[in-house]
Enzyme design. Structure first.
Site, PDB file in Angstrom:
ATOM      1  N   TYR A   1      -5.614   4.058 -15.980  1.00  0.00           N
ATOM      2  CA  TYR A   1      -5.227   3.258 -14.811  1.00  0.00           C
ATOM      3  C   TYR A   1      -5.030   1.801 -15.220  1.00  0.00           C
ATOM      4  CZ  TYR A   1      -5.779   0.873 -10.282  1.00  0.00           C
ATOM      5  OH  TYR A   1      -5.608   0.072  -9.183  1.00  0.00           O
TER       6      TYR A   1
ATOM      7  N   SER B   1      -4.047  -5.170 -10.725  1.00  0.00           N
ATOM      8  CA  SER B   1      -5.506  -5.030 -10.660  1.00  0.00           C
ATOM      9  C   SER B   1      -6.124  -5.903 -11.732  1.00  0.00           C
ATOM     10  CB  SER B   1      -5.910  -3.575 -10.894  1.00  0.00           C
ATOM     11  OG  SER B   1      -7.309  -3.457 -11.109  1.00  0.00           O
TER      12      SER B   1
ATOM     13  N   LYS C   1      -1.735  -0.805 -15.121  1.00  0.00           N
ATOM     14  CA  LYS C   1      -1.718  -2.088 -14.417  1.00  0.00           C
ATOM     15  C   LYS C   1      -1.429  -3.246 -15.372  1.00  0.00           C
ATOM     16  CE  LYS C   1      -2.496  -0.533 -10.275  1.00  0.00           C
ATOM     17  NZ  LYS C   1      -1.498  -0.656  -9.202  1.00  0.00           N
TER      18      LYS C   1
END
Length: 262
Positions: A157, A144, A161
């Site tokens: 998150y 991401s 990533k």
């Protein structure tokens, strides 16, 4: 320099987390290019339903991304059915944690890291042991643009990533020269996982993006198919950003003659 079409005939791909969104679109792109595709989802019914949507050679396999026994069974089944596993797309992802990093509990931390980081390592290791280590292959991880920057609310998150991008580089070296390992880093894409990022404010996000729209799963799928193919035969350890220019910053001040003197 040799030009290569994205031709995956005779190849077999596994796509984890393929019941919808980028995973489903990636499975279709790979099948369109000629690959046999195995789509995984936590539930067999969801995997079967996804495979039924694919125009091409595809089957669904129920396999939770973090369950080693289920991952091993899926890879073994793929080799039995199609004769090998040449492409692995580690797409399964989750984001159960929202808010400041220090407000997260261990359960949310562990789930995020297990699905977003451990699962790609698990599947890559099993695929290498079962087939790719001897025959070669291509691994593509779904990272991401969050892993390349900072953003309020989804720090955990984004950390997972960022670690996946590092893991991609490390594995590219460890598994060279037979296996290529790359990742894609999507921006805001129209998926259920990213729904909170775009659903109620798609218009301003699109307006601020250089290419004037949010992404579609097919945009990312096209890059995954490229990285899986011989067209990318000299590409490894890289992270391909697919974000319509979102990382460039707010495009509105550059557009519609904003920089032209009146």
């Amino acid at each position: 320099m040799t030009n290569h079409d994205i031709n995956l005939h005779g190849k077999t791909a596994i796509v984890t987390g393929a019941s919808r969104g980028i995973g489903l679109a990636a499975a279709q792109a790979l099948a369109t290019a000629g690959a046999n595709v195995v789509l995984t989802s936590r539930k067999q019914e969801a995997a079967d339903a996804a495979a039924a949507q694919i125009n091409g050679s595809a089957i669904g396999v129920g396999a939770h991304a973090v369950a080693g026994d289920q991952a091993r069974r899926c890879i073994e089944l793929t080799i039995e059915k199609f004769g090998g596993v040449d492409i692995l797309v580690n797409n399964a992802g989750t984001n159960p944690a929202f808010g400041p990093m220090i407000a997260q509990d261990h359960d949310r931390f562990a789930k995020t890291m297990d699905v977003n980081l451990w699962a790609p390592l698990l599947w890559t290791g099993l695929a290498t042991e079962a087939w790719m280590g001897e025959h070669g292959g291509s691994v593509i991880n779904t990272a991401s643009i969050g892993g390349l920057g900072h953003e309020a609310g989804i720090g955990l998150y984004n950390v997972s990533k960022a670690a996946l991008i590092y893991l991609t580089k490390q594995l590219a070296l460890e598994l060279s020269p037979k296996i290529r390992v790359n990742s894609v880093a999507p921006g805001v894409v129209r998926t259920k996982l990213a729904e909170a990022l775009w659903k109620d404010h798609e218009e301003p996000i699109a307006a601020a993006t250089a290419l004037a729209r949010i992404g579609e799963p097919e945009d990312v799928a096209a890059a995954i198919a490229f990285l899986a193919s011989d067209a990318a035969s000299w590409v490894t350890g890289e992270t391909m950003v697919i974000d319509g220019g979102q990382r460039l910053g707010d495009a509105r001040s550059y557009q519609n003659g904003a920089l032209v003197d009146g």
